[in-house]
Design a protein around this motif. Sequence first.
Motif, PDB file in Angstrom:
ATOM      1  N   TYR A   1      11.139  10.330  -2.598  1.00 26.31           N
ATOM      2  CA  TYR A   1       9.601   9.508  -2.448  1.00 26.31           C
ATOM      3  C   TYR A   1       8.837  10.870  -2.835  1.00 26.31           C
ATOM      4  O   TYR A   1       8.799  11.989  -2.499  1.00 26.31           O
ATOM      5  CB  TYR A   1       9.328   9.316  -0.941  1.00 26.31           C
ATOM      6  CG  TYR A   1       7.981   8.597  -0.781  1.00 26.31           C
ATOM      7  CD1 TYR A   1       8.036   7.229  -1.316  1.00 26.31           C
ATOM      8  CD2 TYR A   1       6.913   9.190  -0.341  1.00 26.31           C
ATOM      9  CE1 TYR A   1       6.863   6.326  -1.269  1.00 26.31           C
ATOM     10  CE2 TYR A   1       5.728   8.187  -0.426  1.00 26.31           C
ATOM     11  CZ  TYR A   1       5.788   7.150  -0.891  1.00 26.31           C
ATOM     12  OH  TYR A   1       4.376   6.277  -0.873  1.00 26.31           O
ATOM     13  N   PRO A   2       7.808  10.453  -4.072  1.00 22.15           N
ATOM     14  CA  PRO A   2       6.947  11.520  -4.324  1.00 22.15           C
ATOM     15  C   PRO A   2       5.705  11.813  -3.625  1.00 22.15           C
ATOM     16  O   PRO A   2       5.055  12.649  -4.227  1.00 22.15           O
ATOM     17  CB  PRO A   2       6.578  10.920  -5.719  1.00 22.15           C
ATOM     18  CG  PRO A   2       6.575   9.232  -5.535  1.00 22.15           C
ATOM     19  CD  PRO A   2       7.933   8.992  -4.453  1.00 22.15           C
TER      20      PRO A   2
ATOM     21  N   MET B   1      -4.659  13.069  -6.778  1.00 23.72           N
ATOM     22  CA  MET B   1      -3.870  12.714  -7.860  1.00 23.72           C
ATOM     23  C   MET B   1      -3.743  11.202  -7.752  1.00 23.72           C
ATOM     24  O   MET B   1      -3.621  10.345  -8.650  1.00 23.72           O
ATOM     25  CB  MET B   1      -2.425  13.034  -7.640  1.00 23.72           C
ATOM     26  CG  MET B   1      -2.130  14.708  -8.198  1.00 23.72           C
ATOM     27  SD  MET B   1      -0.785  15.438  -7.731  1.00 23.72           S
ATOM     28  CE  MET B   1       0.286  14.399  -8.772  1.00 23.72           C
ATOM     29  N   ALA B   2      -3.663  10.679  -6.599  1.00 25.07           N
ATOM     30  CA  ALA B   2      -3.459   9.179  -6.378  1.00 25.07           C
ATOM     31  C   ALA B   2      -4.714   8.278  -6.744  1.00 25.07           C
ATOM     32  O   ALA B   2      -4.473   7.315  -7.264  1.00 25.07           O
ATOM     33  CB  ALA B   2      -3.324   8.698  -4.794  1.00 25.07           C
ATOM     34  N   GLU B   3      -5.899   9.139  -6.310  1.00 27.73           N
ATOM     35  CA  GLU B   3      -7.118   8.426  -7.082  1.00 27.73           C
ATOM     36  C   GLU B   3      -7.131   8.505  -8.655  1.00 27.73           C
ATOM     37  O   GLU B   3      -7.683   7.386  -9.114  1.00 27.73           O
ATOM     38  CB  GLU B   3      -7.936   9.232  -6.373  1.00 27.73           C
ATOM     39  CG  GLU B   3      -9.531   8.667  -6.865  1.00 27.73           C
ATOM     40  CD  GLU B   3     -10.911   9.358  -6.287  1.00 27.73           C
ATOM     41  OE1 GLU B   3     -11.936   8.862  -6.534  1.00 27.73           O
ATOM     42  OE2 GLU B   3     -10.562  10.555  -5.857  1.00 27.73           O
ATOM     43  N   THR B   4      -6.830   9.481  -9.394  1.00 26.67           N
ATOM     44  CA  THR B   4      -7.036   9.477 -10.773  1.00 26.67           C
ATOM     45  C   THR B   4      -5.999   9.580 -11.597  1.00 26.67           C
ATOM     46  O   THR B   4      -6.338   9.413 -12.746  1.00 26.67           O
ATOM     47  CB  THR B   4      -7.871  11.183 -10.786  1.00 26.67           C
ATOM     48  OG1 THR B   4      -6.874  11.934 -10.425  1.00 26.67           O
ATOM     49  CG2 THR B   4      -9.029  11.254 -10.005  1.00 26.67           C
TER      50      THR B   4
ATOM     51  N   PHE C   1       0.919   8.556 -11.409  1.00 27.23           N
ATOM     52  CA  PHE C   1       1.316   9.022 -10.174  1.00 27.23           C
ATOM     53  C   PHE C   1       1.324   7.776  -8.958  1.00 27.23           C
ATOM     54  O   PHE C   1       2.094   7.630  -8.223  1.00 27.23           O
ATOM     55  CB  PHE C   1       0.674  10.159  -9.651  1.00 27.23           C
ATOM     56  CG  PHE C   1       0.889  10.824  -8.362  1.00 27.23           C
ATOM     57  CD1 PHE C   1       2.106  11.068  -7.947  1.00 27.23           C
ATOM     58  CD2 PHE C   1       0.020  10.558  -7.332  1.00 27.23           C
ATOM     59  CE1 PHE C   1       2.363  11.433  -6.508  1.00 27.23           C
ATOM     60  CE2 PHE C   1       0.447  11.173  -6.053  1.00 27.23           C
ATOM     61  CZ  PHE C   1       1.486  11.593  -5.740  1.00 27.23           C
ATOM     62  N   TYR C   2       0.106   7.092  -8.986  1.00 25.29           N
ATOM     63  CA  TYR C   2      -0.137   6.059  -8.136  1.00 25.29           C
ATOM     64  C   TYR C   2       0.839   5.008  -8.266  1.00 25.29           C
ATOM     65  O   TYR C   2       1.531   4.399  -7.424  1.00 25.29           O
ATOM     66  CB  TYR C   2      -1.296   5.345  -8.512  1.00 25.29           C
ATOM     67  CG  TYR C   2      -1.805   4.381  -7.491  1.00 25.29           C
ATOM     68  CD1 TYR C   2      -2.266   5.042  -6.121  1.00 25.29           C
ATOM     69  CD2 TYR C   2      -1.651   2.997  -7.573  1.00 25.29           C
ATOM     70  CE1 TYR C   2      -2.716   3.874  -5.212  1.00 25.29           C
ATOM     71  CE2 TYR C   2      -1.872   2.182  -6.468  1.00 25.29           C
ATOM     72  CZ  TYR C   2      -2.352   2.603  -5.508  1.00 25.29           C
ATOM     73  OH  TYR C   2      -2.764   1.614  -4.578  1.00 25.29           O
ATOM     74  N   ALA C   3       1.463   4.809  -9.683  1.00 28.09           N
ATOM     75  CA  ALA C   3       2.308   3.574 -10.077  1.00 28.09           C
ATOM     76  C   ALA C   3       3.691   4.164  -9.382  1.00 28.09           C
ATOM     77  O   ALA C   3       4.705   3.285  -8.942  1.00 28.09           O
ATOM     78  CB  ALA C   3       2.453   3.355 -11.283  1.00 28.09           C
TER      79      ALA C   3
ATOM     80  N   VAL D   1       0.786  -1.255  -0.092  1.00 30.74           N
ATOM     81  CA  VAL D   1      -0.076   0.110  -0.213  1.00 30.74           C
ATOM     82  C   VAL D   1       0.921   1.321  -0.058  1.00 30.74           C
ATOM     83  O   VAL D   1       1.761   1.464   1.111  1.00 30.74           O
ATOM     84  CB  VAL D   1      -0.989  -0.035   1.283  1.00 30.74           C
ATOM     85  CG1 VAL D   1      -1.787   1.256   1.389  1.00 30.74           C
ATOM     86  CG2 VAL D   1      -1.755  -0.879   1.248  1.00 30.74           C
ATOM     87  N   PRO D   2       0.727   2.021  -0.865  1.00 36.68           N
ATOM     88  CA  PRO D   2       1.592   3.416  -1.170  1.00 36.68           C
ATOM     89  C   PRO D   2       1.244   4.312   0.239  1.00 36.68           C
ATOM     90  O   PRO D   2       0.055   4.142   0.633  1.00 36.68           O
ATOM     91  CB  PRO D   2       1.379   3.720  -2.346  1.00 36.68           C
ATOM     92  CG  PRO D   2       0.153   3.335  -2.912  1.00 36.68           C
ATOM     93  CD  PRO D   2       0.094   1.988  -2.136  1.00 36.68           C
ATOM     94  N   VAL D   3       1.945   5.183   0.332  1.00 34.58           N
ATOM     95  CA  VAL D   3       1.752   6.182   1.527  1.00 34.58           C
ATOM     96  C   VAL D   3       1.925   7.557   0.930  1.00 34.58           C
ATOM     97  O   VAL D   3       2.694   7.886   0.224  1.00 34.58           O
ATOM     98  CB  VAL D   3       2.776   5.820   2.692  1.00 34.58           C
ATOM     99  CG1 VAL D   3       2.658   7.131   3.724  1.00 34.58           C
ATOM    100  CG2 VAL D   3       2.850   4.519   3.119  1.00 34.58           C
TER     101      VAL D   3
END
Length: 319
Positions: free
Chosen positions: A258-259, A276-279, A283-285, A240-242
């Motif tokens: 870390y981004p 951004m993480a949601e859409t 960025f999520y990757a 799970v990213p943080v």
Amino acid sequence: MRIALITPYGREHRNGNWHTAARWARFLREAGHTVRTQVEWDGRGADLMLALHARRSFASIRAFADRFPSRPLLLALTGTDLYRDIHEDRDARQALELAHRIIVLQERGPDELAPHLASRTRVIYQSSPDIARQPTPANTFEVLVIGHLRAEKDPFRVALATAYLPEHSKIQVTHLGSALSEDMAETAELAQRKLPRWHWGGEVPHKAVLKRLACAHLMVISSVMEGGANVICEALAADVPVLASHMPGNVGMLGEDYPGYFPVGDERRLAKLLSMAETDPDFYADLLSHARARRGLMRPEQEASRLRQAVAEFEQGSG
């Protein structure tokens, strides 16, 4: 060796210090040592003391040093130790001088210590076993915050951030952790009523926390002070990213590049990163890629090896 392991919080608290102490006791017993875990040293003989928290464990540290001045004393620094107490509190500073080894929980920890303590300092990252991923919720983007509601954690920053999310966002935030004061509990109840995307789950068993983490999309840690959060280890163990506040304890865990950092106390920037993480799949990757790279530092075998090595420096009179 006979080891006295001192932690300022007993089993009933179930907080980060307790989990660290329990894990370290297990690692040391598996290496053949005899370990007694206590909130305060009972004065019984020991070949070595390992104390968590400079200020809160100082009475035990001083008593052991007075009675056995030549026996090794290892001191592990927590967040409030490292980023507050050793700069302000006489007992905490004296504990540093009495310690033969100082343990910090992430790579930025030594930056807070005086130069003459550098040779005594060891970095031991905390760890978590792998946590198998579970299916994520279908129609929500599940975000977790894990930790007791107390000022050092800035616990309502994520709640405030949800007010700035786009109307179409599917983000739902759950905060798992007990309130450590009536004021915190009242604020949590109010936030829950006013901010429909934020839910306070209260205190839940650790196994249940890990189960929720296994199916979350994201975890947020918004602390203003942190020594090396074990919840980061657990998030990375669950793949799970943080998103994390940009302060030394978090940077020491996740790395300079870390981004997923936001300025401490900045809910608007946090809201932007959440969105951004949601859409934004790229960025999520990117978050996930960096998190997976740091995971290698926080595996149980690494933590056990570093801890046993720190103790072994004093076996049979060496060190």
